[in-house]
Design a protein around this motif. Structure first.
Motif, PDB file in Angstrom:
ATOM      1  N   LEU A  32     -13.946  -1.767  -3.762  1.00  0.00           N
ATOM      2  CA  LEU A  32     -12.897  -2.138  -4.074  1.00  0.00           C
ATOM      3  C   LEU A  32     -11.951  -1.972  -5.261  1.00  0.00           C
ATOM      4  O   LEU A  32     -10.799  -1.783  -5.012  1.00  0.00           O
ATOM      5  CB  LEU A  32     -12.779  -3.770  -3.583  1.00  0.00           C
ATOM      6  CG  LEU A  32     -12.915  -4.312  -2.155  1.00  0.00           C
ATOM      7  CD1 LEU A  32     -13.009  -5.583  -1.970  1.00  0.00           C
ATOM      8  CD2 LEU A  32     -12.002  -3.844  -1.085  1.00  0.00           C
ATOM      9  N   GLY A  33     -12.887  -1.951  -6.466  1.00  0.00           N
ATOM     10  CA  GLY A  33     -12.179  -1.688  -7.663  1.00  0.00           C
ATOM     11  C   GLY A  33     -11.565  -0.192  -7.547  1.00  0.00           C
ATOM     12  O   GLY A  33     -10.887   0.418  -8.437  1.00  0.00           O
ATOM     13  N   ASP A  34     -11.933   0.821  -6.554  1.00  0.00           N
ATOM     14  CA  ASP A  34     -11.570   2.235  -6.530  1.00  0.00           C
ATOM     15  C   ASP A  34     -10.049   2.115  -5.843  1.00  0.00           C
ATOM     16  O   ASP A  34      -9.602   3.236  -5.713  1.00  0.00           O
ATOM     17  CB  ASP A  34     -12.474   2.966  -5.729  1.00  0.00           C
ATOM     18  CG  ASP A  34     -13.744   3.018  -6.664  1.00  0.00           C
ATOM     19  OD1 ASP A  34     -13.764   2.811  -7.988  1.00  0.00           O
ATOM     20  OD2 ASP A  34     -14.670   3.367  -5.986  1.00  0.00           O
ATOM     21  N   LEU A  35      -9.885   1.184  -5.234  1.00  0.00           N
ATOM     22  CA  LEU A  35      -8.388   1.312  -4.452  1.00  0.00           C
ATOM     23  C   LEU A  35      -7.234   1.361  -5.285  1.00  0.00           C
ATOM     24  O   LEU A  35      -7.059   0.825  -6.249  1.00  0.00           O
ATOM     25  CB  LEU A  35      -8.417  -0.210  -3.647  1.00  0.00           C
ATOM     26  CG  LEU A  35      -7.189  -0.313  -2.633  1.00  0.00           C
ATOM     27  CD1 LEU A  35      -7.389   0.717  -1.583  1.00  0.00           C
ATOM     28  CD2 LEU A  35      -6.918  -1.565  -2.224  1.00  0.00           C
ATOM     29  N   GLN A  36      -6.413   2.375  -4.880  1.00  0.00           N
ATOM     30  CA  GLN A  36      -5.498   2.919  -5.667  1.00  0.00           C
ATOM     31  C   GLN A  36      -4.005   2.786  -5.287  1.00  0.00           C
ATOM     32  O   GLN A  36      -3.891   2.592  -4.244  1.00  0.00           O
ATOM     33  CB  GLN A  36      -5.737   4.756  -5.886  1.00  0.00           C
ATOM     34  CG  GLN A  36      -7.051   4.984  -6.771  1.00  0.00           C
ATOM     35  CD  GLN A  36      -6.946   4.350  -8.223  1.00  0.00           C
ATOM     36  OE1 GLN A  36      -6.138   4.536  -9.054  1.00  0.00           O
ATOM     37  NE2 GLN A  36      -8.062   3.838  -8.592  1.00  0.00           N
ATOM     38  N   VAL A  37      -3.166   2.857  -6.181  1.00  0.00           N
ATOM     39  CA  VAL A  37      -1.660   2.418  -6.013  1.00  0.00           C
ATOM     40  C   VAL A  37      -1.358   3.603  -5.085  1.00  0.00           C
ATOM     41  O   VAL A  37      -1.736   4.629  -5.143  1.00  0.00           O
ATOM     42  CB  VAL A  37      -0.808   2.406  -7.202  1.00  0.00           C
ATOM     43  CG1 VAL A  37      -0.858   3.890  -8.034  1.00  0.00           C
ATOM     44  CG2 VAL A  37       0.532   2.077  -6.948  1.00  0.00           C
ATOM     45  N   GLY A  38      -0.662   3.376  -4.160  1.00  0.00           N
ATOM     46  CA  GLY A  38      -0.001   4.426  -3.120  1.00  0.00           C
ATOM     47  C   GLY A  38      -0.699   4.711  -2.110  1.00  0.00           C
ATOM     48  O   GLY A  38      -0.690   5.640  -1.244  1.00  0.00           O
ATOM     49  N   ASN A  39      -1.946   3.844  -1.837  1.00  0.00           N
ATOM     50  CA  ASN A  39      -2.740   3.861  -0.700  1.00  0.00           C
ATOM     51  C   ASN A  39      -2.066   4.012   0.667  1.00  0.00           C
ATOM     52  O   ASN A  39      -1.134   3.267   0.902  1.00  0.00           O
ATOM     53  CB  ASN A  39      -3.887   2.812  -0.789  1.00  0.00           C
ATOM     54  CG  ASN A  39      -4.439   2.483   0.482  1.00  0.00           C
ATOM     55  OD1 ASN A  39      -5.419   3.631   1.129  1.00  0.00           O
ATOM     56  ND2 ASN A  39      -4.535   1.762   1.557  1.00  0.00           N
ATOM     57  N   SER A  40      -2.231   5.043   1.341  1.00  0.00           N
ATOM     58  CA  SER A  40      -1.571   5.201   2.564  1.00  0.00           C
ATOM     59  C   SER A  40      -2.460   5.161   3.961  1.00  0.00           C
ATOM     60  O   SER A  40      -2.113   5.339   5.021  1.00  0.00           O
ATOM     61  CB  SER A  40      -0.948   6.588   2.729  1.00  0.00           C
ATOM     62  OG  SER A  40      -1.784   7.708   2.414  1.00  0.00           O
TER      63      SER A  40
END
Length: 282
Positions: free
Chosen positions: A13-21
């Motif tokens: 979950l720490g890899d979830l990035q801003v702008g995820n679509s």
């Protein structure tokens, strides 16, 4: 790997990035957590998440996130930790079997025993059609500051304490560390799988204590320990029934060691020791 539309695989979950679509997240992380974590995942545009049960563990901490995701209107399922390796999203996708579900997931027709692929097939069309992915300014600020030592968000908090005169950093997730934690002795609520070990190595910690997440398929819950030993980092896991996953304070107060790497053994740290006893030997 070819994936159906709308799905992203992440080991942590720490890899979830801003702008995820991608509204459907299949992730190797545990299904523990709190309302803040669930709210963060929601703000990143995730509408359905599949996570590892982490052996369920003490006070059912490994699946505690289900209630919080439900509160944040994120459909959530946990997969059996012996069906898929914790920390490995690809195995979660290819081999994961649903073991626990939120009310929203049940209402969508997902059943315990479904494969992750089958569960996703039941919800994907509806999730994609109804999802409007919008990332709030709060989420943007939170993730942009991920690498900064000044990031003091409630979600990413850490505390410092002393055990037998030794300084110790305590945090609920290894992903909450930053560059200022280099050389620290860390007690965290993360599993001891490969993705968590990567974060510990990246931060250059001196020693780290993880939750074993029920150990699980192919010993995935403790798989990082030997790799950390090769990097000269002392690492141990504690029994998931002795301390709650995603609860660093409980790991420190009550954790009982189940596996220790070669560096830890060289310090005379042994299985069945408490974390506090082990820290006194470092």
């Amino acid at each position: 790997m070819d994936l159906p539309k709308g799905i992203v695989l992440l080991d942590s979950l720490g890899d979830l990035q801003v702008g995820n679509s991608y509204p459907i997240l299949v992730c190797g992380s545990h299904c523990g957590g709190n309302r803040d974590l669930a709210a963060h995942i929601n703000k990143c545009g995730v509408k359905a998440v599949f996570l590892n049960s982490a052996g369920v563990g003490k006070n059912q901490a490994g699946i505690r996130g289900l209630q919080h995701y439900e509160s944040e209107h994120v459909l959530a399922c946990a997969v059996d930790n012996f069906s898929a390796e914790i920390g490995i999203a690809q195995d979660t996708w290819e081999s994961g079997v649903v073991s626990h579900i939120s009310p929203q997931a049940e209402a969508a027709g997902i059943q315990i025993g479904d494969s992750v692929k089958a569960a996703v097939a039941k919800i994907s069309d509806n999730i994609i059609q109804t999802s409007s992915v919008q990332v709030s300014e709060d989420s943007i600020s939170h993730i942009d500051n991920k690498e900064e030592g000044s990031s003091k968000g409630e979600l990413k908090k850490q505390t410092q304490t002393q055990i037998a005169g030794v300084d110790v950093t305590v945090t609920d997730s290894i992903t909450f560390l930053n560059e200022n934690n280099s050389g620290d002795i860390v007690v965290c609520g993360s599993h001891g799988g490969l993705s968590a070990g990567d974060y510990a190595k990246k931060r250059g910690v001196r020693a780290v204590f993880f939750n074993d997440a029920g150990i699980g398929k192919n010993n995935a819950g403790v798989k990082s320990l030997d790799l950390l030993s090769e990097a000269g980092i002392l690492a141990c896991t504690v029994d998931c029934m002795s301390a709650e996953i995603f609860n660093g304070a409980d790991v420190l107060a009550n954790g009982i060691i189940t596996v220790c790497n070669q560096v830890a053994s060289s310090k005379n740290i042994k299985v069945k020791m408490s974390v506090k006893e082990a820290i006194s030997l470092i």
